[in-house]
Design an enzyme around this catalytic site. Structure first.
Site, PDB file in Angstrom:
ATOM      1  N   CYS A   2       0.637  -0.758  -0.047  1.00 10.11           N
ATOM      2  CA  CYS A   2       0.204   0.109  -0.303  1.00 10.11           C
ATOM      3  C   CYS A   2       1.497   1.865   0.076  1.00 10.11           C
ATOM      4  CB  CYS A   2      -0.808   0.222   1.153  1.00 10.11           C
ATOM      5  SG  CYS A   2      -1.862  -1.739   1.496  1.00 10.11           S
ATOM      6  N   ARG A  27       1.172   1.853  -5.679  1.00  6.89           N
ATOM      7  CA  ARG A  27       2.018   1.012  -5.065  1.00  6.89           C
ATOM      8  C   ARG A  27       0.657   0.124  -4.201  1.00  6.89           C
ATOM      9  NH1 ARG A  27       6.313   1.897  -2.328  1.00  6.89           N
ATOM     10  NH2 ARG A  27       5.567   0.861  -0.258  1.00  6.89           N
ATOM     11  N   TRP A  75      -3.761  -1.756  -0.879  1.00  2.00           N
ATOM     12  CA  TRP A  75      -3.593  -3.386  -1.786  1.00  2.00           C
ATOM     13  C   TRP A  75      -3.772  -4.404  -1.273  1.00  2.00           C
ATOM     14  CZ3 TRP A  75      -0.463  -7.182  -2.628  1.00  2.00           C
ATOM     15  CH2 TRP A  75      -0.814  -8.733  -3.455  1.00  2.00           C
ATOM     16  N   ASN A 101       0.980  -0.096   6.341  1.00  2.00           N
ATOM     17  CA  ASN A 101       1.321  -0.764   4.740  1.00  2.00           C
ATOM     18  C   ASN A 101       2.583  -1.958   5.299  1.00  2.00           C
ATOM     19  OD1 ASN A 101       2.765  -1.618   2.144  1.00  2.00           O
ATOM     20  ND2 ASN A 101       5.151  -0.263   2.406  1.00  2.00           N
ATOM     21  N   GLY A 102       1.777  -3.590   4.744  1.00  2.00           N
ATOM     22  CA  GLY A 102       2.644  -4.471   5.350  1.00  2.00           C
ATOM     23  C   GLY A 102       1.125  -5.215   5.875  1.00  2.00           C
ATOM     24  N   GLU A 488      10.030 -12.069 -21.520  1.00  2.00           N
ATOM     25  CA  GLU A 488       9.163 -10.237 -20.745  1.00  2.00           C
ATOM     26  C   GLU A 488       7.782 -10.372 -22.047  1.00  2.00           C
ATOM     27  OE1 GLU A 488       9.751  -9.046 -18.579  1.00  2.00           O
ATOM     28  OE2 GLU A 488       9.495  -6.378 -18.952  1.00  2.00           O
ATOM     29  N   LYS A 492       4.158  -8.730 -20.078  1.00  2.00           N
ATOM     30  CA  LYS A 492       4.088  -7.134 -21.045  1.00  2.00           C
ATOM     31  C   LYS A 492       2.307  -7.197 -21.363  1.00  2.00           C
ATOM     32  CE  LYS A 492       5.830  -5.305 -18.528  1.00  2.00           C
ATOM     33  NZ  LYS A 492       7.287  -5.934 -18.012  1.00  2.00           N
ATOM     34  N   GLU A 495       0.143  -8.983 -18.139  1.00  2.00           N
ATOM     35  CA  GLU A 495      -0.413  -7.766 -17.274  1.00  2.00           C
ATOM     36  C   GLU A 495      -1.051  -6.493 -18.205  1.00  2.00           C
ATOM     37  OE1 GLU A 495       2.701  -6.433 -15.039  1.00  2.00           O
ATOM     38  OE2 GLU A 495       4.123  -6.571 -17.414  1.00  2.00           O
ATOM     39  N   HIS A 511       7.607 -29.794 -29.292  1.00  2.00           N
ATOM     40  CA  HIS A 511       7.871 -30.149 -27.536  1.00  2.00           C
ATOM     41  C   HIS A 511       6.022 -30.122 -27.020  1.00  2.00           C
ATOM     42  CE1 HIS A 511      11.100 -32.257 -28.552  1.00  2.00           C
ATOM     43  NE2 HIS A 511      12.048 -30.649 -28.063  1.00  2.00           N
ATOM     44  N   LYS A 610       3.281  -2.087  -7.553  1.00  2.00           N
ATOM     45  CA  LYS A 610       4.046  -1.759  -8.459  1.00  2.00           C
ATOM     46  C   LYS A 610       4.815  -2.867  -7.410  1.00  2.00           C
ATOM     47  CE  LYS A 610       7.289   0.478 -11.270  1.00  2.00           C
ATOM     48  NZ  LYS A 610       6.939  -0.724 -12.684  1.00  2.00           N
TER      49      LYS A 610
HETATM   50  O1  M6R Z   1      10.638  -4.176  -8.207  1.00  2.00           O
HETATM   51  P1  M6R Z   1      11.311  -5.525  -8.521  1.00  2.00           P
HETATM   52  O2  M6R Z   1      11.738  -5.365  -9.684  1.00  2.00           O
HETATM   53  O3  M6R Z   1      11.163  -6.133  -7.674  1.00  2.00           O
HETATM   54  O4  M6R Z   1       9.628  -6.321  -8.705  1.00  2.00           O
HETATM   55  C1  M6R Z   1       9.291  -7.827  -8.990  1.00  2.00           C
HETATM   56  C2  M6R Z   1       8.491  -7.750 -10.249  1.00  2.00           C
HETATM   57  O5  M6R Z   1       7.117  -7.313  -9.072  1.00  2.00           O
HETATM   58  C3  M6R Z   1       7.875  -7.143 -11.109  1.00  2.00           C
HETATM   59  O6  M6R Z   1       8.877  -7.005 -12.163  1.00  2.00           O
HETATM   60  C4  M6R Z   1       6.563  -6.745 -11.941  1.00  2.00           C
HETATM   61  O7  M6R Z   1       6.748  -8.422 -12.302  1.00  2.00           O
HETATM   62  C5  M6R Z   1       6.395  -5.669 -12.976  1.00  2.00           C
HETATM   63  N1  M6R Z   1       4.699  -5.970 -12.415  1.00  2.00           N
HETATM   64  C6  M6R Z   1       6.177  -6.435 -14.245  1.00  2.00           C
HETATM   65  O8  M6R Z   1       6.209  -5.990 -15.618  1.00  2.00           O
END
Ligand code: M6R
Length: 615
Positions: A2, A27, A75, A101-102, A488, A492, A495, A511, A610
């Site tokens: 959060c 966040r 969150w 937050n936590g 990757e 992208k 998500e 395979h 994030k």
């Molecule tokens: O802040 P970080 O790089 O440790 O975060 C890791 C993942 O949570 C982050 O890369 C996540 O997969 C992204 N949303 C991807 O775009």
């Protein structure tokens, strides 16, 4: 995770807190709330939804005056996102108000204990348990808020960044942290509190970052007292000068942060190697590597720990380190590594990669590696983050703030730092000749302008996005250095557009995934000229004969793939190990445009945050 914000001073708190929450929405954004205190009344408004929903509701619900305020963007962890579970939370008496937050892991036993003592709970949250625990301690021990917070936190297991105030103390906010970030901005007779410095950057450049297990009592017009939560020792505040500026955290004319961040990559990569890549002197200077060269050279292997996109950057690093420096590399999901009793010795070097520097699983993996005496090196973007502080040494990526939830410039700058490291170690180990080394430096220096050129495919990528935006599945294929780029690219798309996508090493297709291919399946194939080009062309033939729709990412001037593919997107030529820095660009743009066309929330995709500061 959060975002939390707070203010105490001589200004109206509301505009600062609401704007701060908007900046921290990356966040978490499933609910939000604010409590304002005008010295007589606490005014609290909270709602399920985004900060904009809160703003609409709050301004018609309560008066916004008051020079003390705290706010939260959530969150959800404990309790579904709804109005009641949103923060801030009152204690039973209504005197204390908290944001958190936590996660309080032992909240259930604490809650049962408090219920036995007559406390009642409105929400399902661990946070409401914590504020009542503080109230209970305060009452029983007949102590002030600060002491009560300290005693309560010593009974808590878990992670927290909290801010709490007491109706009977209009000039005081108490904050504390363990495992979740908390920055305090210091102005003239005013203080700001936030999960990162972005909410207060236009008011002050001076900030204190609380360390784990520290708490601070912040009094209006007075100084700050920081103490260790465990033993009450006073801590000398270390005030840092912030490097962040306002422009960096605003959209600057782009529709979304993600697009801005995609377009920032030429500069971000340049900033990453500024002062480190000295091609005229044929040198790479990375203080963290230089100072620990013996450890790197004695290492039996490198273990990379990371999550998500950072894990993909780690996979690219595996190829680069093994190819250039001939050091064996293992790449681990931090979340698996931390729980599977891995074999780690003092001869291992662990590289932890994280944009935010706050990812809970990566932090836990670091702690595990350190407990086994491995040397831990951090590659982080956020300066002063928990991971940056927890590691033995490290190198920042200097990408600037990344606000869009989908990582873009963090990925390419992580690869840039890791490439610099691999090259430096290769030189030190003698696994690369001086001419090859120089050639790599010169080529790396051209990458920002080549990324610029790759970005010119944007309009054509939009056309492709329009054709395939309604597909329900995508495959992404790549080989060698570009296999992680395929992963990757798929991440992208998933998500931000919620379209199912899978990344595969191109040769693995036969395979299993080949069974998925028909005339409705778009397949993005990375087929740059170097490396396994011919092999990938054969894979493309296999797709073609099953009527799959081929979108090729090719080297400028390519002919063979052009003849086979439905569409080709060109990127400039470079040496093989640097191709991921270019091939990833059209994939970022493709996912961005598809998500925009599908009217998805690109910067704040559903269910995501994030940085994931919970496991
Ligand atoms: O802040 P970080 O790089 O440790 O975060 C890791 C993942 O949570 C982050 O890369 C996540 O997969 C992204 N949303 C991807 O775009």
């Amino acid at each position: 995770m959060c975002g939390i914000v707070g203010y105490i001073g001589h200004r109206e708190a509301y505009p600062i807190v609401i704007k701060g929450l908007q900046r921290l929405e990356y966040r978490g954004y499933d609910s939000a709330g604010i409590a304002l205190y005008d010295g007589n009344n606490i005014k609290l408004s909270k709602t399920k939804g985004k900060v904009s929903d809160l703003k609409d509701r709050l301004e018609s619900e309560i008066s916004t005056d008051g020079t003390l305020g705290i706010g939260h963007t959530r969150w959800a962890t404990h309790g579904v996102p709804n109005d009641v579970n949103s923060h801030p939370h009152y204690s039973n008496s209504g005197d204390l108000v908290i944001i958190h937050n936590g996660i309080i892991e032992n909240y259930d036993s604490l809650r049962k204990e408090l219920i036995k003592r007559g406390y009642t709970f409105k929400s399902d949250t661990d946070t409401e348990v914590l504020v009542n625990l503080i109230e209970d301690v305060k009452k029983n021990e007949k102590t002030k808020l600060g002491k009560a917070v300290q005693i309560a936190l010593n009974q808590v297991v878990g992670a927290y960044a909290i801010a709490v105030f007491d109706k009977n103390k209009p000039n005081e906010i108490v904050v504390a942290r363990l495992g979740s970030p908390l920055a305090i901005g210091i102005g003239d007779d005013e203080f700001f509190i936030a999960s990162d410095a972005s909410p207060f950057i236009e008011y002050t450049k001076n900030a204190i970052y609380l360390e784990d297990e520290e708490m601070a009592i912040i009094r209006r017009g007075k100084d700050i007292k920081i103490r260790k939560i465990k033993n009450d020792a006073l801590v000398d505040p270390y005030i840092q000068e912030l490097q962040l500026n306002l422009e960096q955290i605003e959209k600057g004319g782009y529709d979304h942060f993600m697009l801005k961040e995609i377009y920032e990559q030429p500069d971000a990569i340049l900033d990453t190697f500024r002062g480190r890549l000295l091609s005229n002197e044929a040198m790479i200077k990375l203080a963290g590597v230089e100072d620990n060269m013996k450890k790197f050279l004695a290492a039996d292997r490198i273990i990379v720990v990371a999550c998500g996109t950072s894990w993909h950057a780690g996979l690219v690093a595996e190829y680069i380190f093994e190819d250039l420096a001939r050091i064996p590399v293992e790449v681990e999901y931090a979340s698996e590594f931390r729980y599977r009793n891995p074999v780690i010795t003092e001869k291992d070097v662990v590289i932890a990669i994280s944009q935010s520097g706050e990812t809970a699983d990566t932090l836990a993996a670091i702690k595990l590696a350190k407990s086994k005496d491995a040397f831990v090196f951090g590659v982080c973007n956020v300066v002063g983050s928990s991971i940056a502080r927890e590691t033995d040494a490290g190198a920042y990526t200097h990408a600037g703030p990344e606000i869009g939830v989908a990582s873009t410039k963090a990925f390419t700058t992580q690869i840039t730092v890791l490439t610099l490291m691999a090259l430096r170690l290769a030189r030190a180990k003698g696994t690369i000749s001086s001419s090859e080394f120089r050639h790599h430096l010169i080529e790396l220096e051209t990458i920002p302008s080549k990324v610029e050129e790759a970005l010119k495919s944007d309009t054509y990528v939009q056309t492709i996005a329009d054709i395939y935006k309604d597909a329900t599945n995508f495959l992404y294929l790549g080989r060698g250095f570009n296999f992680p780029v395929a992963l990757e690219g798929a991440l992208k798309l998933k998500e931000i557009s919620y379209i199912h996508a899978e990344g595969y090493p191109a040769a693995e297709m036969k395979h299993g995934p080949i069974a998925l291919i028909d005339e409705n399946m778009p397949i993005v194939v990375i087929a740059t000229k170097k490396g396994h080009y011919e092999k990938v062309v054969s894979n493309i033939q296999e797709i073609k004969s099953r009527k799959g729709k081929i979108i090729g990412i090719v080297t400028k001037g390519d002919k063979s793939v052009k003849d086979l593919a439905d569409h080709v997107i060109e990127v400039p030529e470079t040496i093989e190990c640097l191709t991921p820095l270019l091939t990833t660009i059209p994939l970022q743009l493709l996912s961005y445009h598809i998500a925009v066309m599908l009217e998805k929330n690109v910067d704040q995709p559903r269910n995501l945050a994030k940085s994931v500061t919970v496991e």
